[in-house]
Write a protein that holds these residues in place. Structure first.
Motif, mmCIF file in Angstrom:
data_model
loop_
_atom_site.group_PDB
_atom_site.id
_atom_site.type_symbol
_atom_site.label_atom_id
_atom_site.label_comp_id
_atom_site.label_asym_id
_atom_site.label_seq_id
_atom_site.Cartn_x
_atom_site.Cartn_y
_atom_site.Cartn_z
ATOM 1 N N ALA A 248 -0.628 -9.901 9.136
ATOM 2 C CA ALA A 248 -0.002 -9.657 7.828
ATOM 3 C C ALA A 248 0.784 -8.352 7.883
ATOM 4 O O ALA A 248 0.509 -7.474 8.704
ATOM 5 C CB ALA A 248 -1.062 -9.595 6.733
ATOM 6 N N LYS A 249 1.763 -8.254 6.997
ATOM 7 C CA LYS A 249 2.662 -7.105 7.032
ATOM 8 C C LYS A 249 2.278 -6.089 5.964
ATOM 9 O O LYS A 249 2.220 -6.422 4.777
ATOM 10 C CB LYS A 249 4.096 -7.582 6.789
ATOM 11 N N LEU A 250 2.026 -4.869 6.372
ATOM 12 C CA LEU A 250 1.797 -3.800 5.418
ATOM 13 C C LEU A 250 3.144 -3.305 4.915
ATOM 14 O O LEU A 250 4.004 -2.899 5.703
ATOM 15 C CB LEU A 250 1.006 -2.656 6.070
ATOM 16 N N VAL A 251 3.321 -3.374 3.613
ATOM 17 C CA VAL A 251 4.580 -2.967 2.996
ATOM 18 C C VAL A 251 4.335 -1.648 2.275
ATOM 19 O O VAL A 251 3.450 -1.554 1.412
ATOM 20 C CB VAL A 251 5.068 -4.046 2.019
ATOM 21 N N LEU A 252 5.112 -0.649 2.653
ATOM 22 C CA LEU A 252 4.822 0.719 2.223
ATOM 23 C C LEU A 252 5.555 1.053 0.933
ATOM 24 O O LEU A 252 6.754 0.816 0.814
ATOM 25 C CB LEU A 252 5.224 1.677 3.334
ATOM 26 N N ILE A 253 4.822 1.633 0.011
ATOM 27 C CA ILE A 253 5.392 1.986 -1.280
ATOM 28 C C ILE A 253 5.231 3.483 -1.476
ATOM 29 O O ILE A 253 4.190 4.060 -1.127
ATOM 30 C CB ILE A 253 4.711 1.197 -2.405
ATOM 31 N N SER B 78 -3.306 -2.942 -2.121
ATOM 32 C CA SER B 78 -4.461 -2.115 -1.750
ATOM 33 C C SER B 78 -4.261 -0.704 -2.272
ATOM 34 O O SER B 78 -3.290 -0.036 -1.934
ATOM 35 C CB SER B 78 -4.627 -2.090 -0.230
ATOM 36 N N LEU B 79 -5.184 -0.280 -3.116
ATOM 37 C CA LEU B 79 -5.156 1.091 -3.643
ATOM 38 C C LEU B 79 -6.323 1.878 -3.052
ATOM 39 O O LEU B 79 -7.353 1.298 -2.703
ATOM 40 C CB LEU B 79 -5.278 1.079 -5.170
ATOM 41 N N THR B 80 -6.139 3.185 -2.976
ATOM 42 C CA THR B 80 -7.179 4.050 -2.436
ATOM 43 C C THR B 80 -7.528 5.094 -3.481
ATOM 44 O O THR B 80 -6.628 5.755 -4.003
ATOM 45 C CB THR B 80 -6.671 4.755 -1.165
ATOM 46 N N ASN B 81 -8.800 5.228 -3.791
ATOM 47 C CA ASN B 81 -9.226 6.226 -4.766
ATOM 48 C C ASN B 81 -10.546 6.830 -4.292
ATOM 49 O O ASN B 81 -11.500 6.097 -4.116
ATOM 50 C CB ASN B 81 -9.408 5.587 -6.154
ATOM 51 N N VAL B 82 -10.597 8.079 -4.091
ATOM 52 C CA VAL B 82 -9.682 9.170 -3.983
ATOM 53 C C VAL B 82 -8.543 8.796 -3.028
ATOM 54 O O VAL B 82 -8.799 8.183 -1.995
ATOM 55 C CB VAL B 82 -10.426 10.411 -3.446
ATOM 56 N N THR B 83 -7.307 9.174 -3.361
ATOM 57 C CA THR B 83 -6.191 8.850 -2.473
ATOM 58 C C THR B 83 -6.279 9.667 -1.177
ATOM 59 O O THR B 83 -7.038 10.628 -1.083
ATOM 60 C CB THR B 83 -4.834 9.167 -3.132
ATOM 61 N N GLU B 84 -5.459 9.257 -0.222
ATOM 62 C CA GLU B 84 -5.418 9.998 1.041
ATOM 63 C C GLU B 84 -4.797 11.385 0.871
ATOM 64 O O GLU B 84 -4.826 12.199 1.794
ATOM 65 C CB GLU B 84 -4.632 9.215 2.088
ATOM 66 N N CYS C 94 0.849 -1.198 0.000
ATOM 67 C CA CYS C 94 0.000 0.000 0.000
ATOM 68 C C CYS C 94 0.880 1.242 0.000
ATOM 69 O O CYS C 94 2.084 1.164 0.251
ATOM 70 C CB CYS C 94 -0.942 0.005 1.208
ATOM 71 N N HIS C 95 0.260 2.360 -0.267
ATOM 72 C CA HIS C 95 1.015 3.616 -0.250
ATOM 73 C C HIS C 95 1.373 3.965 1.192
ATOM 74 O O HIS C 95 0.648 3.642 2.125
ATOM 75 C CB HIS C 95 0.180 4.740 -0.873
ATOM 76 N N ARG C 96 2.495 4.638 1.310
ATOM 77 C CA ARG C 96 2.985 5.032 2.628
ATOM 78 C C ARG C 96 1.952 5.796 3.448
ATOM 79 O O ARG C 96 1.944 5.720 4.682
ATOM 80 C CB ARG C 96 4.245 5.882 2.448
ATOM 81 N N ILE C 97 1.078 6.559 2.783
ATOM 82 C CA ILE C 97 0.102 7.346 3.557
ATOM 83 C C ILE C 97 -1.298 6.739 3.481
ATOM 84 O O ILE C 97 -2.293 7.404 3.767
ATOM 85 C CB ILE C 97 0.068 8.822 3.107
ATOM 86 N N ALA C 98 -1.374 5.460 3.113
ATOM 87 C CA ALA C 98 -2.696 4.820 3.035
ATOM 88 C C ALA C 98 -3.402 4.866 4.392
ATOM 89 O O ALA C 98 -2.766 4.794 5.441
ATOM 90 C CB ALA C 98 -2.541 3.367 2.573
ATOM 91 N N HIS C 99 -4.702 4.953 4.341
ATOM 92 C CA HIS C 99 -5.509 4.946 5.557
ATOM 93 C C HIS C 99 -5.268 3.669 6.366
ATOM 94 O O HIS C 99 -5.161 3.706 7.596
ATOM 95 C CB HIS C 99 -6.994 5.050 5.184
ATOM 96 N N ILE C 100 -5.154 2.541 5.685
ATOM 97 C CA ILE C 100 -4.933 1.269 6.392
ATOM 98 C C ILE C 100 -3.613 1.270 7.158
ATOM 99 O O ILE C 100 -3.465 0.567 8.147
ATOM 100 C CB ILE C 100 -4.997 0.047 5.438
ATOM 101 N N GLU C 101 -2.656 2.070 6.706
ATOM 102 C CA GLU C 101 -1.374 2.153 7.397
ATOM 103 C C GLU C 101 -1.396 3.221 8.491
ATOM 104 O O GLU C 101 -0.863 3.019 9.579
ATOM 105 C CB GLU C 101 -0.257 2.489 6.394
#
Lengths: 339, 339, 339, 339
Positions: free
Chosen positions: C103-108, C140-146, C82-89
């Motif tokens: 599970a491990k959230l891996v930040l991109i 996991s993608l977020t749209n609209v992004t955070e 997921c993106h570094r600023i994802a809500h899930i993170e």
């Protein structure tokens, strides 16, 4: 000739440790840590660390020691701050997440495999706060680092000091604790000064399979014992863990083995530099990451064992010396590389 | 004279197994199960179980073998049906719950430590159904049972057959697998016929610390390897697990040890009956639960080690013979009890 | 005048949705999703997404939808990219770790709150492999992004395509799904094309508290129902979730609300630019991150509510418009900032 | 005519509560519990329970309230003592295991759905002790019980007193707290006297979906807030939970609703007895378990909704009255049964 440089866990058990196992195999002994050897282990580690109240638990794997230690330090909704290439992040298949109930490993950058002070400060500053965030938990440092470099005592003190100031508990992954002590020429007590919980490794340095979880604060002892059992890490024939660790501690075997491994590592590093290898990180103990032309590997890999970490023109190779590596073995490897 | 009857895990390592450890300690070997001994272990167990596709994982503790096996069989929202006194329920500090992510152990009664067929049928009938309930998962049987009794092959077949008919996976806790085979005079293949996953124990029967998780269906192999690593049960110097297990399997050592333990157990049981002990359960292998007057214990406990399980007038005592127990040791214990 | 720009969850429930709740409150209805409204919800979402076999579960919180969806997609030893600023993170206090079993959230990384294609490719290439690593799981993608920006349909397709090629499952965090559809002027079916599991949000866009977990593959339906119940997210008086979602879907209310919110957001963005605000990220929907001189905030914060994200000279502020924001309210906020 | 007797969750929302939701829907309100209604809820519950320091968290489901409360009381390696038919054991799909990280529910018998004192004492006596066992954790009682019976205040006091003496924390599952208070004609403060943590139910008694977790000791407040968020049980538009609970507490609505439900239940029970129904357990509030000839159900089930719990000749049926049940509805059901 043993040209296995793949890891310091590919080597044999040191003679005195194997002998201790054989010697321990006499008659009956009460199981589950209630053996007489264990009492001595605890006493010796208390003295070694200068932690007079410390409690010690033995397990058979380094991942077990790390994961249990972290589980004793953080809540599931807290973070474990660690270097991006820490073993707990990269090489334990999520064991820390499993054992902690899902704590979040937060990755911090830093040159030479060492956590950067400013990066740590920045991460501490932005951790926690609201109920939506995971909260501050623990800092885990590794010495020798996974890059084969060292934190100096000052560097350890600076980082653990920042953690304490922020109310963050501290863990030392000491899978290569002995190698770090030997290379820094410091005492174990100096090494652990800023830590709450230490994984004190034996397996990579001559034991068959034993690691000590050392907790400075005995208040956690009962909880940690329950966690160990629940994690299926409590041995019934526990004397064979205790006897290994006791032999490892006696007569400075742990230090002697590490010195031997480091000396081999340093000889190898010097030889590699002499043949033009580019060091990825500064090799300060028994583990070397460097780049050599692909052609150098073609010949070497036919005879020696070690890992290539990428597919670059000059691939990154990892070379690790355990305590058994002889000068002849190191030199033969250098010959192979030199082609 | 070794009068430790507390458990079959208080005894030493059998000579051939210790020798195998010593012999394995030559030079380097690749870690994490990639050692040559392990390949032979898998082959031998496939033959022994007559499970030609089976895969085998080694771990160092019986609780680890059970907890991992169950984690491979059930989802967190499923149940593990087991006897009320099963080891997984009573003696593992919740390791099955930890490893499975919170599956529910559902306790079934039955005389002599054996699950009652009708009780099992009733529980199967009322498990699952709606989204509000935990769902059908696995049946775990233990042979030798925790009561020291045996399931016959027919009894095993009846219970596992009921499970299969209900779509329930099956696990055998074989911490004393060898003792059961020896006492039933059956083959290992006959023992495992109805099971999907077996914990094949070595530690209680002469090994230092090794148990095999044997999965009939190789489709689970990769998942189970990941689970083992994540659970911190994967040894780096794995050859020392493999070598133990290989020596245990060779020349029927596993069976010979079990026969010796059972013979001692049966001699002890007969002697106890002769002096008027009341058997709590029928002792069919190497473990005896019986009641003797408190006075009998006063003298015995000064010299021998074993557990008292309650504070009754005639307390329930547990006496376990491992493979080293001699006739002289058994007879001395009987003398002590006789007063 | 309502000058609350803190979030799109500070606003009221849209009239038709509140009316639907009131209307649903007639007589008895079977609980736990067995209400007649729910059947219509499923039908409508199948049509909307053009996923004829899809199954739908309703929960009351966005974090619940995300965490359950991810738990249905990954094993505990797998990763969520997921993106570094994802809500899930950043904003779920570790709920994904809790629900997935660690599970491990891996930040991109990636500019403008969007995952960078090359960074994703690099991370995919280095994930998994050996038993020591966590394995490939989901993207996991977020749209609209955070960040308040959008992925175009092409961008979504490129990233989900890379995931599919690598055997990685795909999740869309659609907390602001409607705002994304409105801003991209695309259909819901176009939006979800590359995904396996979608969190379709209602709460931020006029509902009281309802989010739909939409799974393309009905094979997971029963498991997901059990997960929802076990997670305590299954409502007894479920009709009040169904009725909200149904009203939200009817007559394009979800789109109309989003268009209103986006229009307010765009008016605000233009006005902010006019007074010299520096946009942190390109505001493409209803959420704006920008920097204004501290003095501008002193006056504004006395009358309006919104978050300051740092303590810089020109602090970063977040301004969110929900569907109720009027032009007058937006203009008043701009006046306050203009000083 | 509403002949749904399946549960007290099939009914509508009480008028004043729906009105409170509508009234709360004015303008903006800060999310996540920072709404003004919530402060009043906490104040009112403190007064009601006579727990001046108590803290309160609201969630939308009863399973969520129970699972979070238990997670706040026990460690993963501890036990939750509960009745064999407790909701947490039978009807929550393992949510307590999930939320607690795998704590073990230990089932205790007792007539009439009430935990038997001696059975509790026996279980307490044999819980914990060694590192191999799960340890003492919490006692969870349910009032009204799942059998439709009541614990008297004396019975509650005796059981919670035994728990305290043993160092065991105490939880009240009050899904039908109001019905118990009404039936016992006691105050809420009297009901909660012996407890550390209470699930105070609203949903079954006229709310749309709200339950209060009330913790006597405010020291757990922050941890519990984090647990709630991490469990995805924290509402953004939280005012709609607060407003429900506030309306429920005001003007004794909670008690009045419960009295109405109980009165209907008692009228139904008397009528059932008059037509020869055999009561499975003594119906003391609004829930009746009884047996009638199968023929009686054939006609009734065509018109009325309720559950049959087995397939006996005289099947066990469960009949629940919510606060809306009229005398006419009860009498019509009785007519149907009478044939």
């Amino acid at each position: 000739m043993n040209l296995n440089f793949a890891s310091d866990n590919t080597g044999p058990v040191a003679g005195p440790i194997l002998q201790a196992i054989v010697d321990a195999n006499a008659g009956a002994a009460m199981p589950y840590g209630n053996d007489p050897w264990m009492r001595q282990v605890t006493e010796q580690i208390r003295t070694l660390f200068n932690w007079p109240e410390a409690e010690v638990l033995l397990v058979a794997t380094g991942t077990g020691a790390n994961a249990l230690a972290l589980a004793g330090l953080v809540q599931p909704w807290e973070t474990v701050l660690c270097h991006r290439i820490a073993h707990i992040e990269e090489d334990e298949c999520g064991a820390p997440e499993f054992y902690t109930g899902g704590a979040k490993l937060v990755l911090i950058d830093g040159a030479q495999g060492r956590i950067d002070k400013d990066a740590l400060a920045a991460m501490i500053a932005r951790t926690g706060g609201s109920v939506h965030n995971v909260q501050k938990g623990a800092l885990s440092l590794t010495n020798v680092t996974e890059a084969g470099t060292l934190y100096s005592l000052d560097q350890l003190g600076a980082l653990t000091g920042m953690a304490k100031d922020a109310g963050i508990r501290t863990h030392l992954d000491g899978a290569r604790f002995a190698n770090a002590c030997a290379a820094l020429d410091c005492t174990a007590a100096e090494m652990v000064r800023g830590f709450d919980m230490v994984s004190f490794g034996g397996t990579k340095n001559g034991c068959m399979g034993v690691e000590a979880i050392v907790m400075r604060d005995p208040a956690h002892h009962w909880e940690m014992q329950l966690r160990r059992k629940r994690a299926a890490q409590l041995w019934s024939k526990h004397r064979f863990l205790s006897a290994q660790m006791l032999a490892y501690l006696q007569n400075d075997l742990w230090l002697d083995n590490a010195r031997a491994a480091n000396a081999a590592g340093q000889r190898l590093a010097k030889g590699l530099r002499d043949i033009g290898a580019r060091m990825e990180w500064e090799p300060q103990a028994n583990m070397i990451f460097c780049r050599l032309p692909r052609s150098a590997h073609d010949k070497a890999q036919a005879e020696a064992q070690y890992y290539l970490m990428d597919n670059a023109e000059e691939p990154l190779c990892r070379l690790v010396c355990d305590f058994t590596k002889t000068e002849a073995e190191v030199d033969r490897l250098l010959e192979l590389f030199a082609g």
